[in-house]
Enzyme design. Sequence first.
Site, mmCIF file in Angstrom:
data_model
loop_
_atom_site.group_PDB
_atom_site.id
_atom_site.type_symbol
_atom_site.label_atom_id
_atom_site.label_comp_id
_atom_site.label_asym_id
_atom_site.label_seq_id
_atom_site.Cartn_x
_atom_site.Cartn_y
_atom_site.Cartn_z
ATOM 1 N N TRP A 106 -25.769 -55.301 -70.475
ATOM 2 C CA TRP A 106 -25.997 -56.798 -70.373
ATOM 3 C C TRP A 106 -27.179 -57.261 -69.801
ATOM 4 O O TRP A 106 -28.139 -57.989 -70.264
ATOM 5 C CB TRP A 106 -24.882 -57.607 -69.497
ATOM 6 N N ASP A 175 -27.134 -62.749 -63.140
ATOM 7 C CA ASP A 175 -25.823 -62.815 -63.877
ATOM 8 C C ASP A 175 -24.597 -62.415 -63.187
ATOM 9 O O ASP A 175 -24.650 -61.187 -63.042
ATOM 10 C CB ASP A 175 -26.161 -61.959 -65.224
ATOM 11 N N LYS A 199 -13.819 -64.274 -66.877
ATOM 12 C CA LYS A 199 -13.339 -63.291 -66.155
ATOM 13 C C LYS A 199 -12.592 -63.612 -64.961
ATOM 14 O O LYS A 199 -11.444 -63.512 -64.943
ATOM 15 C CB LYS A 199 -14.439 -62.348 -65.856
HETATM 16 N N1 PMP Z 1 -23.363 -60.737 -68.646
HETATM 17 C C1 PMP Z 1 -22.254 -59.837 -68.219
HETATM 18 C C2 PMP Z 1 -22.247 -59.198 -67.066
HETATM 19 C C3 PMP Z 1 -20.971 -59.696 -69.064
HETATM 20 O O1 PMP Z 1 -19.974 -59.116 -68.735
HETATM 21 C C4 PMP Z 1 -20.944 -60.428 -70.293
HETATM 22 C C5 PMP Z 1 -19.618 -60.378 -71.255
HETATM 23 N N2 PMP Z 1 -18.954 -59.602 -71.062
HETATM 24 C C6 PMP Z 1 -21.959 -61.398 -70.534
HETATM 25 C C7 PMP Z 1 -23.220 -61.441 -69.579
HETATM 26 C C8 PMP Z 1 -21.781 -61.951 -72.049
HETATM 27 O O2 PMP Z 1 -21.142 -63.171 -71.866
HETATM 28 P P1 PMP Z 1 -20.988 -64.122 -72.966
HETATM 29 O O3 PMP Z 1 -19.637 -63.450 -73.897
HETATM 30 O O4 PMP Z 1 -20.191 -65.266 -72.220
HETATM 31 O O5 PMP Z 1 -21.911 -64.593 -73.523
#
Ligand code: PMP
Length: 363
Positions: A106, A175, A199
């Site tokens: 991510w 994030d 989450k």
């Molecule tokens: N950052 C992290 C740490 C994540 O776990 C996730 C999704 N699992 C995201 C970003 C992306 O999130 P989204 O699907 O809401 O765009």
Amino acid sequence: MTVQVHRIYNFSAGPAVLPEAVLEEAQRDLMALPGVGMSVMEISHRSTTFDEIIHGAEADLRALGGIPDTYKVLFLQGGASLQFSMVPMNLLTPGSTADYIVTGDWAKKALKEAKKVGATAVAASTEAEQFNRVPRQSELTLTPGAAYVHMTSNNTIVGTQAHEVPQVDAPLVCDASSDMYSRPIDISTFALIYAGAQKNLGPSGVTVVIVRDDLLARSSDQLPSMLNLKLMAENKSLYNTPPVFGIYILRLVLKWMRSQGGLEAIGRVNERKATLLYDELDRSGFWRPHAESGSRSRMNVTFRLPSEELEKTFVKESTAAGFDGLKGHRSVGGLRASIYNAFPEAGVAALVEFMREFERRNG
Ligand code: PMP
């Protein structure tokens, strides 16, 4: 009419388990909010009823996290992934550099989007070690006068978590998609913190962004309106139609969090759940936890077994036993138990029981 349902233990990484009290209240009020006669999905986002919902959500977020008055709270769309773009578009001003701490896929994605906007630098990366830990403070190479430093507080895929906030001079952007409000937090250490709700906070479709007022001065008027953080803040997340249902559920989840005693109490339960599971993983060489001990995530517990064959058997048998979502992320394989705020302690105890039995048969 009460509908009889059978819920299983849901270890999904997200969208993830929600508190039953929240689902029950939403179900009860789905046809008509008390005193309103319509569901939350059928009313104007500019009505008094919705006004109370969105203000209630903001008030509870502020109360739970002790958010200072010098920060704005925004409810946006596009997931955390859109923040990968919005953050640099708004904060990475021409001529400056943004530092990224790369601790997983991510974080890599966040960096990829920032590179499209301006100059970036990698402050540290643990990719050479399969992202099995977060970097130490001494490993950070920081750009003097950086526009911001971006970090990922919990790495959902690999199962690592930063247990200390990095000390940096530049504004710190985080994030926190997978550990937001899972333990006490000092918002003032961050300039901007964001999380997709799906989450710990609610359903997918709503993204919480908490941003310090002074940063908003960087947003250029030339940005597309929907990507302009300052404009979103000026319009109190109501520039256009917000994700009303998501915000409504978020409101209920926050109310539930307060009823649990707030972030201190929730953090204690999360720590207990994670300790139970890691203790089991450490008990014998059969289990191979992925994260280094100092970087272990309390949200996503990742581990491997002696062979991929056994991992497949584990997934199959655990699913049959009523545990859903234990298969690791497709990019890394292995197994992963996501145990967010709403995941019950009894479910962790049941998994540990299952693991003991599995090891007896296959160890
Ligand atoms: N950052 C992290 C740490 C994540 O776990 C996730 C999704 N699992 C995201 C970003 C992306 O999130 P989204 O699907 O809401 O765009």
